[in-house]
Enzyme design. Structure first.
Site, short mmCIF file in Angstrom:
data_model
loop_
_atom_site.label_atom_id
_atom_site.label_comp_id
_atom_site.label_asym_id
_atom_site.label_seq_id
_atom_site.Cartn_x
_atom_site.Cartn_y
_atom_site.Cartn_z
NE ARG A 41 -4.12 -1.75 0.23
CZ ARG A 41 -4.20 -3.04 -0.04
NH1 ARG A 41 -3.16 -3.69 -0.53
NH2 ARG A 41 -5.34 -3.70 0.14
CB SER B 127 -8.69 -1.82 4.32
OG SER B 127 -9.02 -3.09 3.84
CD GLU C 74 -5.66 1.03 2.30
OE1 GLU C 74 -5.86 1.84 1.39
OE2 GLU C 74 -6.27 -0.05 2.42
#
Ligand code: EPU
Length: 338
Positions: free
Chosen positions: A164, A238, A334
């Site tokens: 990520r 998420s 995130e």
């Protein structure tokens, strides 16, 4: 190119949060982005590029310029016997682009089906799901340097992809606007069915010899069973990253919590499932005012309709604190908090 003043961003983020952009402009061509950079002194201003708005938490009005990426187009630009290079412009909808590739039997992106957002945002955080990350099929991208309006090419290494992560979230944050991405795909697809849930779904559907279309169907079914549809319930996928902790710490915790999920990560660390940690702290399905942790996937925070960005942020902080108090693990967002 029309520049709007004081425009509500509510329709432009999947959390469905209200915040006002001081200036808002939609770009439809690469040249428009260049003109924008050369005409306005964007280096000294706050700039926010929005694709699908699916990875963002707006906590306040935006005192700067929001650029809505709307450049369309996708094409095969090169092929040889075994591979094909497909270029997509940044404003293409990600899952439509994946369908385009799967329908032509170009393999590589099928595990990334149904991820919300646009093509241009995908390399920013090296999107990943079900055993595949964007970096595995990424060839190159083009981006406009905000300071000069120059078109610059980045190859796979230049992007410094991680879990990520990319250079565009770190050293080059706020310096470039991605306008197109090229992927290298396989004409004889190699399937990735390593992820347990994919195998289970294929098995349940009686599929013994899957192709990429069947993988795509399985991924869509898994996502739909766990992840809320942002059109129905505001969310950003998420909310936190899965934390990577030292192996010793993981093994010590595993003594106490034998069913704690963990996966090998680079540097002899273990990636722990943040959703599991959050669930253990009692947050799964818990509603706090207009926000909460989703009942089927605790890692996803949701807006029940009238939440403010700050309410979601407060919930996120409370979750971070309780995970830290119980497990001594810091979980980091995130999503991009603005
Ligand atoms: N789990 C729980 N409780 C929960 C949620 C998960 O116990 O409430 C456990 C599951 O049982 C499983 C483990 O945690 O053992 C992992 O769960 P899952 O397979 O749902 O994946 P994840 O690690 O929670 C990541 C990505 C997702 C991606 C899936 C599938 C991150 C931050 N998230 O989630 O990506 O779709 O894997 O590969 O890495 C996103 O980035 O927005 C996103 C949805």
């Amino acid at each position: 190119m029309h520049i709007f003043q004081n425009k509500s961003l509510k329709p432009y983020n999947t959390f469905g949060l209200d915040a006002v952009a001081e200036q808002f402009v939609e770009v439809n061509t690469v040249e428009e982005v260049q003109v924008l950079c050369q005409t306005f002194n964007l280096v000294d201003r706050k700039v926010l590029v929005l694709g699908g708005g699916s990875n963002i938490l707006l906590t306040q009005d935006f005192k700067g310029m929001v650029i809505k990426m709307n450049i369309k187009g996708k094409d095969v630009i090169r092929e040889d016997e075994s591979q094909v290079w497909v270029k997509a412009m940044a404003g293409e909808i990600w899952h439509e682009f994946v369908s385009f590739c799967v329908e032509r039997n170009y393999g590589g992106l099928e595990n990334l089906s149904l991820i919300p957002g646009c093509v241009g945002a995908a390399p920013m955080q090296n999107i990943g799901a079900y055993g595949v990350e964007l970096k595995h099929c990424f060839e190159e991208l083009f981006a406009i340097e905000i300071a000069t309006g120059k078109l610059v090419k980045f190859n796979n290494q230049d992007c410094r992809f991680g879990y990520r992560e990319s250079v565009f979230k770190n050293e080059l944050k706020g310096k470039y606007i991605i306008v197109s991405v090229t992927f290298r795909l396989d004409k004889q697809p190699k399937l990735n069915t390593s992820y347990g849930a994919i195998q289970e779904t294929l098995h349940a559907n009686g599929i013994q010899k899957p192709g990429i279309k069947e993988i795509r169907e399985a991924v869509i079914a898994i996502r739909q069973s766990k992840l809320p549809d942002p059109a129905v319930l505001g969310n950003s996928g998420s909310f936190f990253k899965n934390p990577e902790i030292p192996a010793e710490k993981y093994h010590a915790l595993k003594e106490q919590y034998p069913d704690m999920p963990g996966y090998p990560a680079p540097g002899s660390r273990i990636k722990v499932a943040a959703g599991w940690l959050i669930e253990q702290c009692g947050w799964k399905g818990k509603r706090v005012g207009e926000t909460g942790a989703h009942a089927k996937q605790a890692l996803v925070l949701v807006n029940y309709g009238a939440a403010t960005g700050n309410e979601v942020l407060q919930l996120a902080k409370a979750i971070q604190n309780s995970v830290y108090d119980k497990f001594g693990i810091e979980i980091q967002p995130e999503v991009n908090i603005v």
